[in-house]
Design an enzyme around this catalytic site. Structure first.
Site, mmCIF file in Angstrom:
data_model
loop_
_atom_site.group_PDB
_atom_site.id
_atom_site.type_symbol
_atom_site.label_atom_id
_atom_site.label_comp_id
_atom_site.label_asym_id
_atom_site.label_seq_id
_atom_site.Cartn_x
_atom_site.Cartn_y
_atom_site.Cartn_z
ATOM 1 N N HIS A 175 -2.825 7.064 2.408
ATOM 2 C CA HIS A 175 -3.355 5.815 1.864
ATOM 3 C C HIS A 175 -4.741 5.585 2.445
ATOM 4 O O HIS A 175 -4.968 5.756 3.655
ATOM 5 C CB HIS A 175 -2.422 4.663 2.229
ATOM 6 C CG HIS A 175 -3.047 3.316 2.079
ATOM 7 N ND1 HIS A 175 -3.704 2.927 0.935
ATOM 8 C CD2 HIS A 175 -3.128 2.261 2.946
ATOM 9 C CE1 HIS A 175 -4.166 1.696 1.098
ATOM 10 N NE2 HIS A 175 -3.826 1.268 2.313
ATOM 11 N N ASN B 156 -10.369 0.193 -0.115
ATOM 12 C CA ASN B 156 -8.910 0.192 -0.019
ATOM 13 C C ASN B 156 -8.346 -0.447 -1.287
ATOM 14 O O ASN B 156 -8.475 -1.652 -1.496
ATOM 15 C CB ASN B 156 -8.488 -0.587 1.227
ATOM 16 C CG ASN B 156 -6.981 -0.674 1.401
ATOM 17 O OD1 ASN B 156 -6.211 -0.484 0.475
ATOM 18 N ND2 ASN B 156 -6.555 -0.997 2.619
ATOM 19 N N CYS C 34 0.800 -1.225 0.000
ATOM 20 C CA CYS C 34 0.000 0.000 0.000
ATOM 21 C C CYS C 34 0.836 1.280 0.000
ATOM 22 O O CYS C 34 0.311 2.365 -0.244
ATOM 23 C CB CYS C 34 -0.945 0.003 1.195
ATOM 24 S SG CYS C 34 -2.059 -1.417 1.224
#
Length: 324
Positions: free
Chosen positions: A246, A280, A122
Site C-alpha cells: 500500500h 496515498n 487501505c
C-alpha cells in the site's frame, strides 16, 4: 436427509487484467504550500510525495471505479457481460446506500451481476481480491471485477497538514477468473484493533490519524505479515520479483522492502513507489501502482508479486499473485 448441491469451482484463480483511473488535476507540493504551513522539501522528506491527483466535483467513487473497471475488463479480453460479480473496496462513499458496486455493475454493463462494497480502508483491495479469489475457487462466481476506489478529498480537511499532503483520489481494478494453476495465493490478514483510534473520523467528517504511531506500527509489523503471505503461498523471499505495498508513505515502503531483503529478497526486486506521483489513494493504491508499473514496463506477465495492504482498523492483508 436432503443433500444440498454445491458448485464445483476452479482449482485456482488468477488476475486476468488490470486497469486504473485518476483525475486530471495534478496538485504539487508548491500548490499546497500556498494554503498551509508546508513546503516541497518538508513533504518529500517526510512522506516522499512530489504530487498527487485531486478529483473534480463531478468525479465520484463510482465514476472512477467504472473507468478503472472498464479498463481492467478490456485488458482481460473479456466483455462486461462476462463479469458476474463486482466488489468495490472503499471507505469514502458519501452515503451508505446505494452501494457503489451495484451502480458500477449497471454502468459498466455487467447486468444483474452480484455486487457489494467492502470497507477495510487501505487494506481493502487485498481483502476484496482474497474474497473474489475464494468465490471463483469455490464456484460461487466465475469472473469477478475487484475494484479499489476512493475520493479522499471528500473526507480530508484541506488545510490539515498531517493529512492533506498525503491523501489523493483514484481507482484501480483487477478481473479475477478461474485457472488450472494458482495465480492468487492464500491471504494473510488480520487486525490490530487495540490501535483502532490511531486512524479515525472523530467528527464523522474528516480523517484524523496519529502519524507517528501508524508509522511505527507499519514499519515494524507489516514485513512479518508479508513474510506470512509468502509462507502460505509456499514462496521464498528470493522468488519475489515485485513488491507492491500500500502506498501510504515512501519511508514505510522503503522500510518494508529493506526488511524483506534482509530476509532473503533479491536486491533487484522491483519495489512500487507510485506514492511519489499519486499520493496515498487508500484501497486504490495497490492496483493503481500495479497498473502504472505494467504500463512503464517495470512489471511483466508471469512476475511473482507480493501485495500487502494496511490501514485504518488497523486492518492488514497480503497475498502473492502472478502478474497478468
Amino acid at each position: 436427509m436432503i443433500e444440498l448441491r454445491l458448485p464445483k469451482g476452479s482449482p485456482g484463480s488468477r488476475i486476468l487484467g488490470i486497469g486504473s483511473s485518476q483525475p486530471e488535476r495534478v496538485v504539487t507540493n508548491d500548490e499546497l504550500s500556498k494554503i498551509m504551513d508546508t513546503n516541497d522539501e518538508w513533504i518529500r522528506e517526510r512522506v516522499g510525495i512530489a504530487e498527487r491527483r485531486f478529483a473534480a466535483p463531478e468525479d465520484t467513487v463510482v465514476s472512477m471505479a467504472v473507468d478503472a473497471g472498464a479498463k481492467a475488463i478490456a485488458a482481460s479480453g473479456l466483455n462486461p457481460s462476462d463479469v458476474d460479480t463486482v466488489l468495490v473496496a472503499n471507505c469514502t462513499t458519501t452515503v451508505p446506500i446505494p452501494n457503489a458496486a451495484a451502480q458500477v455493475a449497471e454502468l459498466i454493463g455487467a447486468k444483474a451481476a452480484g455486487g457489494f462494497d467492502l470497507n477495510a480502508a487501505c487494506a481493502g483491495f487485498c481483502y476484496a481480491l482474497a474474497a473474489g479469489s475464494d468465490m471463483v475457487r469455490c464456484g460461487s462466481a466465475e469472473k469477478v471485477l475487484v475494484i479499489g476506489a476512493e475520493k479522499l478529498t471528500d473526507v480530508v480537511d484541506p488545510v490539515d497538514r498531517s493529512t492533506a499532503i498525503i491523501f489523493a483520489d483514484g481507482a484501480g481494478a483487477a478481473v479475477v477468473g478461474p485457472s488450472d494453476d494458482t495465480g492468487i495465493g492464500p491471504v494473510a490478514w488480520g487486525t490490530a484493533g487495540d490501535l483502532v483510534e490511531t486512524i479515525t473520523m472523530p467528527n464523522g467528517k474528516h480523517i484524523y490519524q496519529e502519524g507517528q504511531s501508524v508509522f511505527r506500527w507499519a514499519t515494524t509489523k507489516i514485513a512479518p505479515i508479508a513474510m506470512r503471505a509468502l509462507e502460505l503461498a509456499g514462496v521464498q523471499p528470493s522468488d519475489v520479483d515485485v513488491l507492491i505495498p500500500h502506498q501510504a508513505n515512501l519511508r514505510i515502503v522503503e522500510a518494508i522492502a529493506k526488511r524483506l531483503r534482509k530476509a532473503g529478497a533479491r536486491e533487484d526486486m522491483v519495489v512500487a513507489d507510485d506514492i511519489v506521483t499519486s499520493g496515498n489513494t487508500s484501497s486504490a493504491s495497490i492496483p493503481i501502482a500495479m497498473d502504472h508499473m505494467r504500463a512503464a514496463g517495470r512489471v511483466h506477465s508471469g512476475d511473482v508479486a507480493l501485495l500487502i495492504g494496511f490501514g485504518a482498523g488497523l486492518s492488514y492483508a497480503g497475498q502473492v499473485v502472478i502478474c497478468p
